[in-house]
Design an enzyme around this catalytic site. Structure first.
Site, PDB file in Angstrom:
ATOM      1  N   CYS A   1       0.842  -1.203   0.000  1.00  0.00           N
ATOM      2  CA  CYS A   1       0.000   0.000   0.000  1.00  0.00           C
ATOM      3  C   CYS A   1       0.877   1.253   0.000  1.00  0.00           C
ATOM      4  O   CYS A   1       1.353   1.677   1.062  1.00  0.00           O
ATOM      5  CB  CYS A   1      -0.930   0.007   1.212  1.00  0.00           C
ATOM      6  SG  CYS A   1      -2.011   1.470   1.257  1.00  0.00           S
TER       7      CYS A   1
ATOM      8  N   CYS B   1      -0.318   4.179   2.312  1.00  0.00           N
ATOM      9  CA  CYS B   1      -0.135   3.995   3.754  1.00  0.00           C
ATOM     10  C   CYS B   1       1.335   4.079   4.151  1.00  0.00           C
ATOM     11  O   CYS B   1       1.700   4.777   5.095  1.00  0.00           O
ATOM     12  CB  CYS B   1      -0.683   2.637   4.186  1.00  0.00           C
ATOM     13  SG  CYS B   1      -2.428   2.406   3.827  1.00  0.00           S
ATOM     14  N   ASP B   2       2.166   3.324   3.449  1.00  0.00           N
ATOM     15  CA  ASP B   2       3.542   3.129   3.884  1.00  0.00           C
ATOM     16  C   ASP B   2       4.553   4.044   3.207  1.00  0.00           C
ATOM     17  O   ASP B   2       5.698   4.144   3.648  1.00  0.00           O
ATOM     18  CB  ASP B   2       3.950   1.664   3.657  1.00  0.00           C
ATOM     19  CG  ASP B   2       3.063   0.695   4.434  1.00  0.00           C
ATOM     20  OD1 ASP B   2       2.543   1.106   5.484  1.00  0.00           O
ATOM     21  OD2 ASP B   2       2.886  -0.448   3.990  1.00  0.00           O
TER      22      ASP B   2
END
Length: 523
Positions: A350, A353-354
């Site tokens: 992701c 997200c990361d």
């Protein structure tokens, strides 16, 4: 810090406080600390039930806690809870202030009955403010801490506390640590987790109690396995027919929860996956649908009387006159040495997200379709360098995305490349090996992160040998959603339907539900 509109909204919400609360800030001499001080002061100005102190002594600075007056703070934010986390802040204020959370009554009682784990009841969640999965985890632990005095929780902005991120080797968010205050270093879990999942993990007897409750349920007319867009649509259409409807789902929303931008959902100009899922869940709950969350199907059996039985991982068995399979899909993995070992230690799925955890670092994106190219474009604004690897001799992404990609100075594209290994030092990724398919030469690239974007795999492993699957593992269906087993229908990304789109999955869910109803009335 807060504009006039937000302050006015905050004043309205804080009228819901049932008892006074206190914000206690632990500060240092940094610019961020001044921002935190300004934030808590502005919150305090919005309600006479909110007092502010600036003499906190918490180790992580800047941070602030929210406490019922006269008590120690059990809900804490290390950093500025803005962006996606502003809702976590607002809910934290309300719940500590006595306003009841919007949680099922039985879950609230389960939370209040939790015993402090032997390995510590203080939890810390490392987040990134751009992560759309993180707020669910932060809000869940904050709710537990507000309702049960044995527990406490701290949200930690990974972007603000980089030394801690490096020390704990955090390479994916959200990542949760467990222990005692000042020593929460035991890994509890990572990735999106719902409140119900976390409570079940903390409650040692939850699985057995859940199985007994499920086994006691009456027979269904339509039982849907999977709670993504197809499953939600199927449930609504079935319930509107007045038949007894149930939906089993491991996680309501499925893959859509990990989709950030949605701009092709007709009549909605743009939205985000979590927002769409929340609307879907709310719509389903408007009808008489038995939603059974945190459930993973293990087997589908045809009974002697022609009815169908779905067996769950926890041992429960449910019987229905018809079943609709809408189990969706999951990220496809590279299946190369090192991928599993370094998942969340440099291998990620992701970018939204990361990505912020890789600021200033070198990363790779595997896959040249729309998802891969979009990931590379997003990451290019954060990281030092992006190398995109494509197995084919050309990218498959839309032309407009390719044009944008090639305009970026810190992006490199390598075609005709087969990833062969993820290289690491035992604790984190340091490189990637790939084979040049034109020359068979194996080459290595030094980097710190690998984002895998190579498509999806249907969640149908548990159905092998039960009904007809395609060579790709998809459930074979006809134009009405019939499978090879009478009374069993399927819809969405787990089927042979050629286009994997949210709007198409919803239509197929409705289609399969109407076919199931037709099956029922002809029995």
């Amino acid at each position: 810090m807060l504009d006039a509109n937000i302050k006015q909204q905050l004043k309205t919400y804080l009228q819901m406080l049932r008892h006074p609360i206190e914000l206690v800030a632990s500060l240092d001499n940094s610019d961020k600390a001044r921002d935190v001080e300004q934030l808590v002061q502005e919150i305090g100005e919005c309600s006479d039930k909110v007092s502010v102190r600036l003499d906190g002594n918490y180790d992580l600075r800047p941070s602030f806690s929210i406490a019922k007056q006269g008590e120690e703070g059990r809900v804490r934010f290390a950093g500025l809870p803005m962006g996606h986390e502003f809702t976590s802040l607002l809910l934290g204020l309300l719940h500590v202030g006595g306003h009841p959370p919007k949680v099922e009554a039985d879950v609230i009682e389960q939370i209040k009955g939790l015993q402090a784990p032997a390995n510590g009841a203080h939890f810390e969640t490392v987040i990134s403010l751009s992560c759309h999965n993180c707020p669910d985890v932060v809000q869940a632990f904050n709710t537990i801490s507000a309702l049960n005095p044995a527990f406490s929780h701290t949200m930690i902005d990974g972007g603000m506390f980089q030394p801690l991120v490096e020390q704990r080797k955090v390479m994916a968010v959200p990542t949760v640590f467990q222990g005692t205050q000042g020593n929460s270093t035991t890994s509890f879990g990572s990735g999106r987790m719902t409140l119900e999942e976390i409570v079940a993990k903390l409650d040692s007897g939850a699985a057995e109690k859940d199985a007994a409750k499920l086994n006691a349920k009456d027979e269904f007319d339509v039982l849907i396995v999977g709670g993504g867009p197809a499953g939600a649509a199927a449930a609504i259409y079935a319930a509107r027919k007045g038949v007894k409807t149930g939906i089993l789902t491991e996680k309501f929303g499925g893959q859509v929860l990990d989709t950030l931008g949605i701009e092709n959902f007709i009549s909605v100009k743009e939205t985000e996956g979590p927002k769409l899922v929340a609307a879907l869940e709310q719509h389903v709950k408007e009808y008489d649908v038995d939603v059974m969350a945190l459930q993973r199907a293990k087997a589908l059996n045809k009974l002697d009387d022609g009815k169908l039985e779905v067996e769950l991982e926890n041992g429960a068995k449910l019987v229905s006159k018809s079943v609709i399979l809408s189990t969706g899909a999951r990220w496809r993995e590279m299946n190369v040495p090192g991928e599993t070992e370094y998942r969340n230690k440099g291998v990620a799925y992701c970018p939204h997200c990361d990505g912020p955890l890789y600021k200033g670092k070198r990363v790779a994106v595997i896959g040249g379709g729309n998802s891969g190219v979009e990931a590379a474009i997003d990451l290019a604004g954060i990281v030092k360098e992006v190398t995109l690897f494509e197995f084919d001799t050309k990218l498959k992404a839309d032309a407009v995305l390719q044009k944008k990609l090639y305009s970026l100075p810190n992006v490199k594209v390598i075609m005709n490349a087969l990833t062969t290994e993820v290289n690491g030092d035992g604790s984190k990724v340091y490189g990637l090996s790939y084979k040049d398919r034109a020359t068979d030469e194996v080459k290595q690239v030094e980097l710190e992160g690998i984002f895998v974007q190579i498509g999806l795999l249907p969640n149908t492993d548990w159905l092998k040998g039960t009904l007809e699957l395609s060579k790709h593992g998809e459930i074979v269906v006809d134009h009405k959603g019939h499978t090879s087993v009478e009374g069993v229908f399927a819809a969405g990304d787990c089927t042979t339907a050629p286009y994997k789109q949210i709007i198409i999955a919803m239509g197929e869910g409705a289609n399969a539900s109407l076919a199931a109803f037709d099956h029922l009335i002809r029995q």
